[in-house]
Design an enzyme around this catalytic site. Sequence first.
Site, PDB file in Angstrom:
ATOM      1  N   ASP A 119      19.680  98.616  47.200  1.00  0.00           N
ATOM      2  CA  ASP A 119      20.107  97.315  46.681  1.00  0.00           C
ATOM      3  C   ASP A 119      21.051  97.422  45.481  1.00  0.00           C
ATOM      4  O   ASP A 119      20.799  98.181  44.542  1.00  0.00           O
ATOM      5  CB  ASP A 119      18.878  96.502  46.248  1.00  0.00           C
ATOM      6  CG  ASP A 119      18.070  96.027  47.447  1.00  0.00           C
ATOM      7  OD1 ASP A 119      18.270  96.536  48.560  1.00  0.00           O
ATOM      8  OD2 ASP A 119      17.223  95.126  47.263  1.00  0.00           O
ATOM      9  N   ASP A 175      15.791  92.823  57.955  1.00  0.00           N
ATOM     10  CA  ASP A 175      15.631  93.736  56.815  1.00  0.00           C
ATOM     11  C   ASP A 175      14.414  94.638  57.018  1.00  0.00           C
ATOM     12  O   ASP A 175      13.291  94.142  57.172  1.00  0.00           O
ATOM     13  CB  ASP A 175      15.474  92.850  55.563  1.00  0.00           C
ATOM     14  CG  ASP A 175      15.536  93.646  54.280  1.00  0.00           C
ATOM     15  OD1 ASP A 175      15.977  94.803  54.312  1.00  0.00           O
ATOM     16  OD2 ASP A 175      15.141  93.080  53.238  1.00  0.00           O
TER      17      ASP A 175
HETATM   18  C1  GLA Z   1      15.575  94.056  50.358  1.00  0.00           C
HETATM   19  C2  GLA Z   1      17.042  93.784  50.693  1.00  0.00           C
HETATM   20  C3  GLA Z   1      17.578  92.694  49.791  1.00  0.00           C
HETATM   21  C4  GLA Z   1      16.741  91.430  49.942  1.00  0.00           C
HETATM   22  C5  GLA Z   1      15.276  91.741  49.656  1.00  0.00           C
HETATM   23  C6  GLA Z   1      14.374  90.569  49.985  1.00  0.00           C
HETATM   24  O1  GLA Z   1      15.454  94.635  49.128  1.00  0.00           O
HETATM   25  O2  GLA Z   1      17.799  94.950  50.542  1.00  0.00           O
HETATM   26  O3  GLA Z   1      18.930  92.427  50.107  1.00  0.00           O
HETATM   27  O4  GLA Z   1      16.910  90.925  51.243  1.00  0.00           O
HETATM   28  O5  GLA Z   1      14.825  92.852  50.416  1.00  0.00           O
HETATM   29  O6  GLA Z   1      13.044  90.874  49.753  1.00  0.00           O
END
Ligand code: GLA
Length: 443
Positions: A268, A210
């Site tokens: 997200d 990520d």
């Molecule tokens: C980002 C990702 C999420 C999750 C968070 C964890 O926002 O897009 O899916 O993994 O980080 O901190």
Amino acid sequence: MKDTAPVHVKDQSAVEDGHAGVRGRNTRTPTLRLLLTLALSGLILGLASCGKGDHADADGSSTSTSTSRPRPAEPIVAATPPMGWNSWNQVRCHDLDEAVVKQAADALVRRGLKDLGYRYVVVDDCWQAPSRDSAGALVADPIRFPSGLESLVDYVHDKGLKFGLYLAPGSETCAMHWDDYAASGIGSYRHERQDAEMLDELGVDYLKYDWCRADETDGLEHQKTFGLMRDELARLDRPIVYSISEYGDTKPWTWAPKVANLWRTTSDIIPFWPSVASIIDQQAELHSFSGPGRWNDPDMLQVGNGPLTPDETRAHIGMWAMLAAPLMIGTDLDKLTPDVIDALSNPEIIAIDQDPAGRQARRLRSGETEVWARSLADGDMAVALLNKGDGPAEISTTITEVGAQPGSWSIRNASTRKDLPATDGPISETVAPHGVTILRLYS
Ligand code: GLA
């Protein structure tokens, strides 16, 4: 991650083109059927042979060694979109611990979800202790994971499930950015090989990598950085699904098919219909980039969370299936309402998501009501009648609009699992607000 070579893109689009305007099986000549079958098996063999022997270069390009000597076919990693459970949408940082993960693994088995294909149990951000050990290795937070990751991986594997873990390429994970921050998160920057080897030693089957602003914190560049971990994973004997996440910022669908098995296409998801609807909208132009071993990822499921209604829940899962999207549940599996478990367990919707041809649906008509269609490996068609409006709507389409040759098609409502009258003309259904009807057309 050993299967993402450019050849996939080429082969898949060739087959996709061949299927544009696919004929109904009833009208297909035996010769044409044979040719289609051969074309499909050629594709599958081609994909299967894009395995370990392919050499991935640091710049993200890939050189096939297939001309040197024949290699045995081996299964492609993430041949169909991964399905499973991920901790993030359920507990974020707050309540992540080994009990929650074990509970999810138990419930996947007990509720029959494992047998339907939900196999990956992925521990997302916030699993780490605040510092690496004296050998530079990442360590699990001893309060959250008192038995250690190794025993958790074994627990998950013993249930016949697969284990996934979250890492980030910069110096820190996203944990630092969340208001509910209650955890540390160290990135893999300058520890890529060591962290990849840790995944191997632990027996991890799936890596979520990520971005977390690694450009801002460490001056990193997306393709090169994700390519670096791709190369580290390729050194391992273990096949690891490589899921990358940079929220669609650099249009990863244009470069990530050479790098990863799946890539996030948006920011997200949150458990409210406008978020789900907007994400569906953002997938409309991306269908040509995805296919077996290389999936657009419109983010994890939010079903079971927030105020999503039963119709919104079915639309969320049904459209993810049309999009050939990963189906990662992120809610408490012990508290699923009948609507949510029914929607997650509908085998006819799962079969569309997991169709081996892996062709993401195209949007044929947009607006408050929409029509989406995808052709399936056996010549059937899947059609979504999507109502984004706030009241019920009658949505009509025709056999020709969805790209099938006129003929007598049988129609099955895959959402309700009921047959509808056969037709060679218009198809009409009343669809609930924020709802979808998924049809399967077959001969
Ligand atoms: C980002 C990702 C999420 C999750 C968070 C964890 O926002 O897009 O899916 O993994 O980080 O901190």
